[in-house]
Enzyme design. Structure first.
Site, mmCIF file in Angstrom:
data_model
loop_
_atom_site.group_PDB
_atom_site.id
_atom_site.type_symbol
_atom_site.label_atom_id
_atom_site.label_comp_id
_atom_site.label_asym_id
_atom_site.label_seq_id
_atom_site.Cartn_x
_atom_site.Cartn_y
_atom_site.Cartn_z
ATOM 1 N N GLY A 72 0.735 -1.272 -0.017
ATOM 2 C CA GLY A 72 -0.138 -0.106 -0.072
ATOM 3 C C GLY A 72 0.755 1.279 -0.060
ATOM 4 O O GLY A 72 1.855 1.327 0.880
ATOM 5 N N HIS A 73 0.587 2.056 -0.995
ATOM 6 C CA HIS A 73 1.530 3.395 -1.060
ATOM 7 C C HIS A 73 0.918 4.326 -0.049
ATOM 8 O O HIS A 73 -0.018 4.337 0.527
ATOM 9 C CB HIS A 73 1.220 4.157 -2.071
ATOM 10 C CG HIS A 73 1.783 3.641 -3.663
ATOM 11 N ND1 HIS A 73 1.014 2.757 -4.382
ATOM 12 C CD2 HIS A 73 2.625 4.118 -4.167
ATOM 13 C CE1 HIS A 73 1.834 2.555 -5.330
ATOM 14 N NE2 HIS A 73 2.725 3.466 -5.371
ATOM 15 N N LEU A 74 2.059 5.141 0.596
ATOM 16 C CA LEU A 74 1.734 5.998 1.642
ATOM 17 C C LEU A 74 1.615 7.309 0.983
ATOM 18 O O LEU A 74 0.517 7.774 0.888
ATOM 19 C CB LEU A 74 2.931 5.993 2.664
ATOM 20 C CG LEU A 74 2.902 4.732 3.626
ATOM 21 C CD1 LEU A 74 4.200 4.705 4.320
ATOM 22 C CD2 LEU A 74 1.814 4.624 4.256
#
Length: 110
Positions: A72-74
């Site tokens: 999951g991208h931040l």
């Protein structure tokens, strides 16, 4: 107060990487209408190890394989369409946290 250790400055964001958890403590993105539009395409991007992190503390794609977690991208890729390089920078695994895959179950009534 957010940690100031292991600060990494990228094209499109700044992050503080925690080597103990192999994820970021925090990420700061500067967004405006211009950053959200542009020619960049995530199909040219791949998740990659961050060579600036020591190999002992570095997250790898293998860490996620078979784990049941997504990457999951931040700092989100879609927020940085203004520059292909900026978008590619969001694919460093130091900008990723484990994310649960949402699966939809359908119940059939007979």
């Amino acid at each position: 107060f957010p940690s100031l250790a292991n600060i990494k400055t990228r094209e499109s964001y700044v992050t503080s990487y925690d080597p103990r958890t192999r994820t970021a403590s925090w990420v700061i993105e500067r967004l405006n209408p211009a950053t959200l539009h542009g020619p960049s395409d995530r199909k040219y991007c791949d998740f990659k190890e961050d060579d600036s992190v020591h190999v002992f503390h570095r997250a790898t794609n293998a860490d996620y394989r078979g784990s049941g977690f997504d990457r999951g991208h931040l700092a989100a890729a879609a927020n940085h369409k203004w520059s292909q390089k900026a978008m590619e920078d969001t694919f460093y695994l130091s900008n990723v946290a484990p994310q649960v895959t949402h699966t939809h179950t359908h119940t059939h009534t007979h």
